[in-house]
Motif scaffolding. Sequence first.
Motif, PDB file in Angstrom:
ATOM      1  N   UNK A 278       0.849  -1.218   0.164  1.00 31.64           N
ATOM      2  CA  UNK A 278      -0.031  -0.071   0.138  1.00 31.64           C
ATOM      3  C   UNK A 278       0.808   1.233   0.021  1.00 31.64           C
ATOM      4  N   UNK A 279       1.944   1.217   0.846  1.00 28.76           N
ATOM      5  CA  UNK A 279       2.844   2.477   0.742  1.00 28.76           C
ATOM      6  C   UNK A 279       3.636   2.618  -0.597  1.00 28.76           C
ATOM      7  N   UNK A 280       3.892   1.498  -1.106  1.00 32.53           N
ATOM      8  CA  UNK A 280       4.498   1.569  -2.597  1.00 32.53           C
ATOM      9  C   UNK A 280       3.586   2.242  -3.608  1.00 32.53           C
ATOM     10  N   UNK A 281       2.302   1.665  -3.505  1.00 35.88           N
ATOM     11  CA  UNK A 281       1.265   2.045  -4.367  1.00 35.88           C
ATOM     12  C   UNK A 281       1.120   3.669  -4.128  1.00 35.88           C
ATOM     13  N   UNK A 282       1.029   4.287  -2.661  1.00 36.19           N
ATOM     14  CA  UNK A 282       0.600   5.741  -2.495  1.00 36.19           C
ATOM     15  C   UNK A 282       1.910   6.500  -3.017  1.00 36.19           C
ATOM     16  N   UNK A 283       3.143   6.002  -3.077  1.00 36.20           N
ATOM     17  CA  UNK A 283       4.189   6.602  -3.410  1.00 36.20           C
ATOM     18  C   UNK A 283       4.441   6.769  -4.909  1.00 36.20           C
ATOM     19  N   UNK A 284       3.833   5.757  -5.683  1.00 33.78           N
ATOM     20  CA  UNK A 284       3.658   5.774  -7.076  1.00 33.78           C
ATOM     21  C   UNK A 284       2.580   6.749  -7.541  1.00 33.78           C
ATOM     22  N   UNK A 285       1.321   6.714  -6.791  1.00 32.23           N
ATOM     23  CA  UNK A 285       0.472   7.905  -7.066  1.00 32.23           C
ATOM     24  C   UNK A 285       0.697   9.267  -6.904  1.00 32.23           C
ATOM     25  N   UNK A 286       1.523   9.400  -5.999  1.00 29.35           N
ATOM     26  CA  UNK A 286       1.855  10.878  -5.321  1.00 29.35           C
ATOM     27  C   UNK A 286       3.030  11.187  -6.432  1.00 29.35           C
ATOM     28  N   UNK A 287       3.832  10.361  -7.008  1.00 25.42           N
ATOM     29  CA  UNK A 287       4.750  10.500  -8.106  1.00 25.42           C
ATOM     30  C   UNK A 287       3.995  10.999  -9.545  1.00 25.42           C
ATOM     31  N   UNK A 288       3.125  10.064  -9.758  1.00 19.73           N
ATOM     32  CA  UNK A 288       2.373  10.246 -10.920  1.00 19.73           C
ATOM     33  C   UNK A 288       1.466  11.517 -10.898  1.00 19.73           C
ATOM     34  N   UNK A 289       0.864  11.809  -9.835  1.00 24.72           N
ATOM     35  CA  UNK A 289       0.264  13.175  -9.781  1.00 24.72           C
ATOM     36  C   UNK A 289       1.123  14.368  -9.910  1.00 24.72           C
ATOM     37  N   UNK A 290       2.232  14.273  -9.333  1.00 26.61           N
ATOM     38  CA  UNK A 290       3.537  15.387  -9.338  1.00 26.61           C
ATOM     39  C   UNK A 290       3.829  15.506 -10.846  1.00 26.61           C
ATOM     40  N   UNK A 291       3.819  14.315 -11.714  1.00 26.51           N
ATOM     41  CA  UNK A 291       4.516  14.499 -12.854  1.00 26.51           C
ATOM     42  C   UNK A 291       3.203  14.726 -13.927  1.00 26.51           C
ATOM     43  N   UNK A 292       2.166  14.978 -13.595  1.00 25.77           N
ATOM     44  CA  UNK A 292       0.593  15.462 -14.299  1.00 25.77           C
ATOM     45  C   UNK A 292       0.535  16.927 -13.689  1.00 25.77           C
ATOM     46  N   UNK A 293       1.560  17.440 -12.861  1.00 22.82           N
ATOM     47  CA  UNK A 293       1.590  18.898 -12.538  1.00 22.82           C
ATOM     48  C   UNK A 293       0.193  19.231 -11.475  1.00 22.82           C
ATOM     49  N   UNK A 294      -0.186  18.265 -10.822  1.00 24.39           N
ATOM     50  CA  UNK A 294      -1.244  18.543  -9.877  1.00 24.39           C
ATOM     51  C   UNK A 294      -0.488  18.670  -8.590  1.00 24.39           C
ATOM     52  N   UNK A 295      -0.866  19.711  -7.779  1.00 22.26           N
ATOM     53  CA  UNK A 295      -0.118  20.287  -6.548  1.00 22.26           C
ATOM     54  C   UNK A 295      -0.878  19.718  -5.453  1.00 22.26           C
ATOM     55  N   UNK A 296      -0.489  19.486  -4.107  1.00 22.35           N
ATOM     56  CA  UNK A 296      -1.287  19.089  -3.043  1.00 22.35           C
ATOM     57  C   UNK A 296      -2.094  20.173  -2.812  1.00 22.35           C
ATOM     58  N   UNK A 297      -3.402  20.017  -2.366  1.00 18.10           N
ATOM     59  CA  UNK A 297      -4.446  20.727  -2.067  1.00 18.10           C
ATOM     60  C   UNK A 297      -5.336  21.289  -3.157  1.00 18.10           C
ATOM     61  N   UNK A 298      -4.912  20.894  -4.413  1.00 21.05           N
ATOM     62  CA  UNK A 298      -5.741  21.080  -5.571  1.00 21.05           C
ATOM     63  C   UNK A 298      -7.012  19.887  -5.423  1.00 21.05           C
TER      64      UNK A 298
END
Length: 503
Positions: A195-215
């Motif tokens: 689950x931790x690995x999946x969460x890290x992959x998701x956060x990296x993917x969102x950052x690559x898409x230009x989505x910032x935390x809080x949006x």
Amino acid sequence: MGKSKAPKAPDPPETAAAQTSTNIGTAIANGYLGNVNQVTPDGSLTYSQTGTNKWTDPMSGAVYDLPTWTATQTLSPGQQAIKIQNDAAELNLSKLANSQSGRLQDLLGKPFNLDGAPAAGDPSKVGLPQYTQYGSGPNLQTSLGNAGNVQSTIADAGNIQKSLGNAGDITKTYDYSSDTSRYENALMERMNPQLAQSRSVLETQLANQGLQPGSEAYNRAIDSATRQENDARFGAILNAGQEQSRLAGLARDQAGFQNNAQQQAYNQMLSSGQFANTAQQQQFGQNQAQLQANNTAQQQKFDQGLASATFGNSANQQMYQNNQTQTAANNALKDQTFNAQQAQLAAQNQARSQYLNEQYALRNQPINEISSLLSGAQVNNPNFVPTQGQSIPNIDYAGMVQQDYANKVGAYNQKQAGIGSVLGGLAGFAALSDERAKKDKKLIGGLYEYRYKGEGKSAPKRIGVMAQEVEKVRPEAVSKGSDGLRRVDYGMLFSAPVRKKSA
């Protein structure tokens, strides 16, 4: 921004006067429509306007001419001829009754004479019957001799077995408290790294898409991943519970086997006790049968004595009833003689009453004849059918005026709401809204029209709120400047949810 005015409310006296005028006009028109002339075989009914009445409205002072109507009923030639003949007949009968009424003075002047009436019956000549009193009843036998003692005890047939030996303890509980946390922890230790690995992959993917935390998009993605992680953890908890249920089932089966063995031993001991008690019951039944035979013989002797006493009492009672019957027959003969005397007395009174009724009829006959002469036949009035005239419904003029005003107020409020939405677009801009900095203030539709102090009379009016009022319900939208005056963030005011200020 230009000045906006609320629609003018309707004038109540003016609306009432217009409604009254409309109602009167409708009522007069309905009067013309409802007054339908009718013609029947027996006559006709005609409506005609014979004048007008003046009426002044107390509210407006307006004067109205209200028409007055006259209904004229005319008989047909045949019915009119009948009425003329009936009037003449009634006049002749009245004259005849007037001439015959002179007889009443002589008739009523004579007193009522009862000299020829039959004599009434004399109740004093009817003698009351003297009845024979009934004699006292015979002496009856009320006791019987001793027929022997009834045996009421049975010899002891032995003790009944009331208890059983110990068949062993019953297993009432079994261990089903296996710690589910071991299974949950094992499953979680296996699942958490993934689950931790999946969460890290998701956060990296969102950052690559230009989505910032809080949006909003970032929060939706994180929220969806969190729900999936929770579902996985709930699944691990359910699997641990199922493993605990399986171990509890094994413990339950073991306890059931032990209780079945204990039940078998208890049933064997119960059968042995029941066999001993059956033998004791058989001995008791034999003793009871012997006693019942002895009591039956005693009952037979008692029944014979009772039958003898009953026969003697029946003979005495029969003789007593014979004497009572003879007394009743003698009293009935005396009643018959008394009833015959009563019938003779009633016949004399009936003859006298018939004579008096005949005299009353002779006296009343002339009076009734004169009364009938005074009543005559009546002419048939025409039967008019109910008309189905047309009617004009009243117009709710006052309601129409009020609805028109409500429509204008609604349009005005909608316009004011549009102004509020424009002000709501000023997010992050704190405008000076302190009531101390404003003049020419006027409340319109929830907002104020005003000018700032220092602006001329010709300056256009502005629209907004008062910071002091907003501060009571939305303190987060109000701030103070270095000059000490309050300012309002209109974007926060119109978009944030309402939150009451704590006491």
